[in-house]
Design a protein around this motif. Structure first.
Motif, PDB file in Angstrom:
ATOM      1  N   ILE A 101       0.835  -1.203   0.000  1.00 19.00           N
ATOM      2  CA  ILE A 101       0.000   0.000   0.000  1.00 19.00           C
ATOM      3  C   ILE A 101       0.870   1.254   0.000  1.00 19.00           C
ATOM      4  O   ILE A 101       0.632   2.192  -0.777  1.00 19.00           O
ATOM      5  N   ASP A 102       1.890   1.266   0.849  1.00 18.33           N
ATOM      6  CA  ASP A 102       2.779   2.436   0.926  1.00 18.33           C
ATOM      7  C   ASP A 102       3.485   2.681  -0.411  1.00 18.33           C
ATOM      8  O   ASP A 102       3.545   3.822  -0.896  1.00 18.33           O
ATOM      9  N   ALA A 103       4.009   1.619  -1.015  1.00 14.86           N
ATOM     10  CA  ALA A 103       4.745   1.762  -2.277  1.00 14.86           C
ATOM     11  C   ALA A 103       3.816   2.206  -3.409  1.00 14.86           C
ATOM     12  O   ALA A 103       4.155   3.122  -4.171  1.00 14.86           O
ATOM     13  N   VAL A 104       2.655   1.587  -3.514  1.00 12.54           N
ATOM     14  CA  VAL A 104       1.735   1.920  -4.597  1.00 12.54           C
ATOM     15  C   VAL A 104       1.148   3.314  -4.391  1.00 12.54           C
ATOM     16  O   VAL A 104       1.010   4.089  -5.347  1.00 12.54           O
ATOM     17  N   SER A 105       0.826   3.668  -3.152  1.00 13.49           N
ATOM     18  CA  SER A 105       0.287   5.006  -2.872  1.00 13.49           C
ATOM     19  C   SER A 105       1.291   6.091  -3.243  1.00 13.49           C
ATOM     20  O   SER A 105       0.925   7.117  -3.828  1.00 13.49           O
ATOM     21  N   HIS A 106       2.561   5.857  -2.912  1.00 11.08           N
ATOM     22  CA  HIS A 106       3.629   6.795  -3.284  1.00 11.08           C
ATOM     23  C   HIS A 106       3.699   6.920  -4.808  1.00 11.08           C
ATOM     24  O   HIS A 106       3.774   8.028  -5.353  1.00 11.08           O
ATOM     25  N   HIS A 107       3.676   5.787  -5.493  1.00  8.99           N
ATOM     26  CA  HIS A 107       3.743   5.781  -6.956  1.00  8.99           C
ATOM     27  C   HIS A 107       2.565   6.537  -7.564  1.00  8.99           C
ATOM     28  O   HIS A 107       2.746   7.371  -8.454  1.00  8.99           O
ATOM     29  N   VAL A 108       1.362   6.253  -7.081  1.00  3.90           N
ATOM     30  CA  VAL A 108       0.158   6.908  -7.609  1.00  3.90           C
ATOM     31  C   VAL A 108       0.241   8.415  -7.401  1.00  3.90           C
ATOM     32  O   VAL A 108      -0.053   9.200  -8.318  1.00  3.90           O
ATOM     33  N   GLU A 109       0.666   8.819  -6.208  1.00  2.03           N
ATOM     34  CA  GLU A 109       0.771  10.253  -5.917  1.00  2.03           C
ATOM     35  C   GLU A 109       1.737  10.937  -6.883  1.00  2.03           C
ATOM     36  O   GLU A 109       1.441  11.999  -7.434  1.00  2.03           O
ATOM     37  N   GLU A 110       2.902  10.322  -7.106  1.00  2.00           N
ATOM     38  CA  GLU A 110       3.886  10.909  -8.023  1.00  2.00           C
ATOM     39  C   GLU A 110       3.384  10.910  -9.460  1.00  2.00           C
ATOM     40  O   GLU A 110       3.521  11.899 -10.174  1.00  2.00           O
ATOM     41  N   GLU A 111       2.797   9.799  -9.876  1.00  2.00           N
ATOM     42  CA  GLU A 111       2.317   9.702 -11.252  1.00  2.00           C
ATOM     43  C   GLU A 111       1.209  10.726 -11.514  1.00  2.00           C
ATOM     44  O   GLU A 111       1.191  11.375 -12.565  1.00  2.00           O
ATOM     45  N   GLU A 112       0.317  10.885 -10.541  1.00  2.00           N
ATOM     46  CA  GLU A 112      -0.798  11.818 -10.712  1.00  2.00           C
ATOM     47  C   GLU A 112      -0.378  13.279 -10.557  1.00  2.00           C
ATOM     48  O   GLU A 112      -1.100  14.174 -10.984  1.00  2.00           O
ATOM     49  N   SER A 113       0.781  13.526  -9.965  1.00  2.00           N
ATOM     50  CA  SER A 113       1.226  14.920  -9.822  1.00  2.00           C
ATOM     51  C   SER A 113       2.296  15.301 -10.844  1.00  2.00           C
ATOM     52  O   SER A 113       2.570  16.492 -11.036  1.00  2.00           O
ATOM     53  N   LYS A 114       2.904  14.327 -11.531  1.00  2.00           N
ATOM     54  CA  LYS A 114       3.971  14.633 -12.487  1.00  2.00           C
ATOM     55  C   LYS A 114       3.682  14.107 -13.894  1.00  2.00           C
ATOM     56  O   LYS A 114       3.483  14.886 -14.815  1.00  2.00           O
ATOM     57  N   VAL A 115       3.666  12.794 -14.058  1.00  3.88           N
ATOM     58  CA  VAL A 115       3.558  12.200 -15.396  1.00  3.88           C
ATOM     59  C   VAL A 115       2.216  12.522 -16.055  1.00  3.88           C
ATOM     60  O   VAL A 115       2.170  12.989 -17.200  1.00  3.88           O
ATOM     61  N   LEU A 116       1.125  12.276 -15.342  1.00  6.09           N
ATOM     62  CA  LEU A 116      -0.195  12.468 -15.960  1.00  6.09           C
ATOM     63  C   LEU A 116      -0.490  13.931 -16.291  1.00  6.09           C
ATOM     64  O   LEU A 116      -0.969  14.217 -17.396  1.00  6.09           O
ATOM     65  N   PRO A 117      -0.192  14.889 -15.408  1.00  2.00           N
ATOM     66  CA  PRO A 117      -0.407  16.290 -15.799  1.00  2.00           C
ATOM     67  C   PRO A 117       0.474  16.697 -16.984  1.00  2.00           C
ATOM     68  O   PRO A 117       0.032  17.471 -17.843  1.00  2.00           O
ATOM     69  N   GLY A 118       1.684  16.171 -17.045  1.00  2.00           N
ATOM     70  CA  GLY A 118       2.565  16.459 -18.178  1.00  2.00           C
ATOM     71  C   GLY A 118       1.985  15.937 -19.477  1.00  2.00           C
ATOM     72  O   GLY A 118       2.056  16.604 -20.516  1.00  2.00           O
ATOM     73  N   MET A 119       1.383  14.761 -19.414  1.00  6.08           N
ATOM     74  CA  MET A 119       0.746  14.214 -20.608  1.00  6.08           C
ATOM     75  C   MET A 119      -0.459  15.058 -21.001  1.00  6.08           C
ATOM     76  O   MET A 119      -0.650  15.364 -22.172  1.00  6.08           O
ATOM     77  N   ARG A 120      -1.261  15.421 -20.014  1.00  8.04           N
ATOM     78  CA  ARG A 120      -2.476  16.184 -20.299  1.00  8.04           C
ATOM     79  C   ARG A 120      -2.134  17.549 -20.919  1.00  8.04           C
ATOM     80  O   ARG A 120      -2.808  17.999 -21.820  1.00  8.04           O
ATOM     81  N   SER A 121      -1.056  18.178 -20.452  1.00 11.33           N
ATOM     82  CA  SER A 121      -0.736  19.506 -20.977  1.00 11.33           C
ATOM     83  C   SER A 121       0.081  19.463 -22.267  1.00 11.33           C
ATOM     84  O   SER A 121       0.064  20.425 -23.031  1.00 11.33           O
TER      85      SER A 121
END
Length: 185
Positions: A101-121
């Motif tokens: 849970i800790d590892a996946v939650s960290h990953h999701v938080e980073e992906e949703e704050s960095k990779v996904l917004p970068g893709m969207r923009s």
């Protein structure tokens, strides 16, 4: 039409979070839910690695974040294998689950704050929809697989995503080890 790839990825993230809550709150459901969790996360990861990460790195300028995200996928695969091999009734299950849970939650938080917004923009709505179709098709193809069902070709894609060179001549087990070493650095 599958939809925007960012929305699809985030839907999967919310479903994984729901499964985590269910596993923590209802120990009697663990035997049935662990395979659901491992197959969903495996299919999600393989689809991201095959369809989303290469586009995010090459087209959206997210190469560094993609490499980091790929390393986190390798770590999550290891933790999923460990969870799947842990007796749900054992005292150790809660710790293994919390580590995941800790590892996946960290990953999701980073992906949703960095990779996904970068893709969207940085990608057009049409490209996000194309990637959504490809992600959904790849995810469907991988449903039912477990973390250890990964192929050599998929491991090579992980190495490319993580920007690890010199892997084309490695066998499957050597690739796994190289990826694990990189992820633990």
């Amino acid at each position: 039409m599958a939809g925007d790839v960012v929305d699809l990825i985030m839907q999967d993230h919310r479903e994984v979070e729901r499964l985590f809550d269910e596993l923590k709150e209802n120990p009697e459901k663990r035997k049935g839910l662990v395979p659901v969790l491992t197959t969903l996360l495996s299919a999600h990861s393989r689809a991201e690695e095959a369809e989303v990460y290469p586009a995010a790195a090459a087209e959206a300028g997210e190469a560094d974040d993609v490499a980091h995200s790929q390393e986190e996928h390798v770590e999550a695969d290891q933790l999923l294998e460990k969870l799947a091999g842990t007796d749900p009734d054992s005292a150790n299950f809660d710790k293994v689950l919390q580590d995941l849970i800790d590892a996946v939650s960290h990953h999701v938080e980073e992906e949703e704050s960095k990779v996904l917004p970068g893709m969207r923009s940085n990608l057009s709505a049409e490209r996000l929809a194309e990637l959504g179709e490809a992600f959904a098709a790849s995810r469907k193809e991988h449903l039912g697989e477990q973390p250890d069902d990964i192929t050599r070709e998929e491991l090579l894609q992980q190495a490319r995503n993580a920007d690890i060179s010199g892997t084309s001549s490695l066998g499957k087990e050597e690739l796994k080890e190289k990826l694990r070493e990189q992820a633990s650095e």
